[in-house]
Write a protein that holds these residues in place. Structure first.
Motif, PDB file in Angstrom:
ATOM      1  N   PRO A   1       7.077  -2.750 -67.396  1.00 53.04           N
ATOM      2  CA  PRO A   1       7.914  -3.027 -66.212  1.00 53.04           C
ATOM      3  C   PRO A   1       9.198  -3.797 -66.545  1.00 53.04           C
ATOM      4  CG  PRO A   1       5.609  -3.468 -65.730  1.00 53.04           C
ATOM      5  CD  PRO A   1       5.693  -3.232 -67.203  1.00 53.04           C
ATOM      6  N   SER A   2       9.102  -4.773 -67.432  1.00 52.24           N
ATOM      7  CA  SER A   2      10.279  -5.575 -67.772  1.00 52.24           C
ATOM      8  C   SER A   2      11.321  -4.737 -68.498  1.00 52.24           C
ATOM      9  CB  SER A   2       9.868  -6.770 -68.648  1.00 52.24           C
ATOM     10  OG  SER A   2       9.014  -7.638 -67.931  1.00 52.24           O
TER      11      SER A   2
ATOM     12  N   ASN B   1       5.131 -13.239 -63.705  1.00 51.38           N
ATOM     13  CA  ASN B   1       4.334 -14.451 -63.665  1.00 51.38           C
ATOM     14  C   ASN B   1       5.304 -15.615 -63.900  1.00 51.38           C
ATOM     15  OD1 ASN B   1       2.806 -16.734 -64.614  1.00 51.38           O
ATOM     16  ND2 ASN B   1       1.079 -15.375 -64.999  1.00 51.38           N
ATOM     17  N   GLU B   2       5.566 -16.390 -62.862  1.00 54.83           N
ATOM     18  CA  GLU B   2       6.557 -17.460 -62.958  1.00 54.83           C
ATOM     19  C   GLU B   2       6.222 -18.454 -64.065  1.00 54.83           C
ATOM     20  OE1 GLU B   2       9.438 -17.965 -61.486  1.00 54.83           O
ATOM     21  OE2 GLU B   2       9.341 -16.126 -60.299  1.00 54.83           O
TER      22      GLU B   2
ATOM     23  N   GLU C   1       6.991 -16.893 -67.498  1.00 52.24           N
ATOM     24  CA  GLU C   1       8.425 -16.796 -67.787  1.00 52.24           C
ATOM     25  C   GLU C   1       9.009 -18.160 -68.133  1.00 52.24           C
ATOM     26  OE1 GLU C   1       9.846 -14.001 -68.248  1.00 52.24           O
ATOM     27  OE2 GLU C   1       8.152 -12.832 -67.490  1.00 52.24           O
ATOM     28  N   LEU C   2       8.600 -19.184 -67.404  1.00 49.08           N
ATOM     29  CA  LEU C   2       9.072 -20.536 -67.717  1.00 49.08           C
ATOM     30  C   LEU C   2       8.524 -21.012 -69.058  1.00 49.08           C
ATOM     31  CD1 LEU C   2       8.779 -22.208 -64.203  1.00 49.08           C
ATOM     32  CD2 LEU C   2      10.891 -21.753 -65.451  1.00 49.08           C
ATOM     33  N   TYR C   3       7.285 -20.633 -69.342  1.00 47.89           N
ATOM     34  CA  TYR C   3       6.672 -20.986 -70.632  1.00 47.89           C
ATOM     35  C   TYR C   3       7.475 -20.363 -71.776  1.00 47.89           C
ATOM     36  CZ  TYR C   3       3.165 -21.245 -74.353  1.00 47.89           C
ATOM     37  OH  TYR C   3       2.511 -21.483 -75.535  1.00 47.89           O
ATOM     38  N   LYS C   4       7.870 -19.102 -71.604  1.00 40.34           N
ATOM     39  CA  LYS C   4       8.693 -18.432 -72.620  1.00 40.34           C
ATOM     40  C   LYS C   4      10.013 -19.176 -72.816  1.00 40.34           C
ATOM     41  CE  LYS C   4       7.037 -13.699 -71.790  1.00 40.34           C
ATOM     42  NZ  LYS C   4       7.464 -12.360 -71.271  1.00 40.34           N
ATOM     43  N   TYR C   5      10.621 -19.575 -71.699  1.00 44.40           N
ATOM     44  CA  TYR C   5      11.925 -20.249 -71.775  1.00 44.40           C
ATOM     45  C   TYR C   5      11.814 -21.571 -72.529  1.00 44.40           C
ATOM     46  CZ  TYR C   5      16.106 -22.778 -70.407  1.00 44.40           C
ATOM     47  OH  TYR C   5      17.263 -23.526 -70.444  1.00 44.40           O
TER      48      TYR C   5
ATOM     49  N   GLU D   1      16.946 -15.408 -67.402  1.00 44.18           N
ATOM     50  CA  GLU D   1      17.198 -14.444 -66.326  1.00 44.18           C
ATOM     51  C   GLU D   1      15.934 -14.137 -65.524  1.00 44.18           C
ATOM     52  OE1 GLU D   1      18.895 -10.970 -68.032  1.00 44.18           O
ATOM     53  OE2 GLU D   1      20.855 -11.884 -68.423  1.00 44.18           O
ATOM     54  N   ASN D   2      14.774 -14.262 -66.158  1.00 40.56           N
ATOM     55  CA  ASN D   2      13.517 -13.974 -65.478  1.00 40.56           C
ATOM     56  C   ASN D   2      12.874 -15.213 -64.886  1.00 40.56           C
ATOM     57  OD1 ASN D   2      13.734 -11.249 -66.246  1.00 40.56           O
ATOM     58  ND2 ASN D   2      12.723 -11.647 -68.202  1.00 40.56           N
TER      59      ASN D   2
END
Length: 239
Positions: free
Chosen positions: A22-23, A93-94, A97-101, A124-125
């Motif tokens: 999807p991404s 999954n908010e 995405e924040l964890y990735k950032y 961006e996500n």
């Protein structure tokens, strides 16, 4: 019109679906849409022609998606773009995405400017701005030593309060397990300490008595004329 269409197909290209992620699809749609809109701006395309050009440039993959969208046939260009934006919008999954950032680190030898660009791309996500509670939840998720807790927070996209509750329950369960283990170890030690066996008091006395008896028998055999008391009786041997 044919030459105009050929120009759009050359510049914009066909939209082809090669991925089921999807991404990735959302990112590909955004890039294709931006190229199309840039071409419209350069060619000064009238609004009433944009939808037709989009449909002709779309390609089989995108056209199949458009035909399956409810109400797409009778919409304007702007409404069709909105429908496609919604269709390609990945459900995120908010927490993930924040964890990735917050987990994104600069690569070895990477310039600060390139690192900044990568951060912006990952961001961006993310749904910025975020609250202090969300920041604390992310700090817990990133720095906890409990892999089970990290997995729980990310998989279930827990809120700040949910993350604290999960951490509290796991820590309580760990303390209970440690207490149970400590109690079991203590019981095992006591069982070994008090169990009759090779080195119990009764066994030691028996072994000592038996050794003394053998010693006396040996003395009698070595010194037959001597008096040696065996089991309460004196042994006296004479010629």
């Amino acid at each position: 019109m044919a030459s105009v269409l050929a120009t759009f197909v050359t510049v914009v290209g066909r939209f082809e679906v090669h991925s089921t992620d999807p991404s990735e699809l959302e990112e590909k749609w955004k890039r294709w849409k931006n190229r199309l809109q840039d071409a419209f701006a350069v060619e000064r395309t009238p609004d009433d022609k944009k939808k037709q050009i989009l449909l002709l440039c779309a390609g089989d993959d995108l056209r199949t998606i458009i035909d399956a969208l409810p109400g797409a046939a009778n919409t304007t260009y702007a409404d069709l773009i909105a429908l496609l934006d919604t269709h390609f919008c990945a459900v995120r999954n908010e927490t993930l995405e924040l964890y990735k950032y917050f987990s994104t680190r600069p690569n070895s030898g990477e310039s600060t400017l390139k690192y900044d660009l990568r951060l912006r791309k990952v961001a961006e996500n993310c749904n910025f701005p975020i609250t202090l509670e969300d920041c604390n939840k992310l700090m817990i998720t990133i720095h906890t030593d409990n892999d089970r807790l990290r997995k729980e927070i990310i998989q279930k996209d827990l809120s700040y309060d949910g993350a604290k509750k999960a951490a509290k329950l796991m820590e309580m369960a760990q303390r209970e397990l440690e207490l149970i283990k400590k109690t079991q170890d203590s019981l095992q030690v006591n069982k070994v300490k008090h169990a009759p066996g090779k080195y119990s008091s009764k066994a030691r006395n028996y072994i000592q008595s038996k050794q003394e008896h053998k010693k006396k028998i040996s003395q009698v055999r070595e010194h037959p004329l001597s008096e040696v008391e065996i089991d309460g009786c004196k042994n006296q041997k004479s010629y």
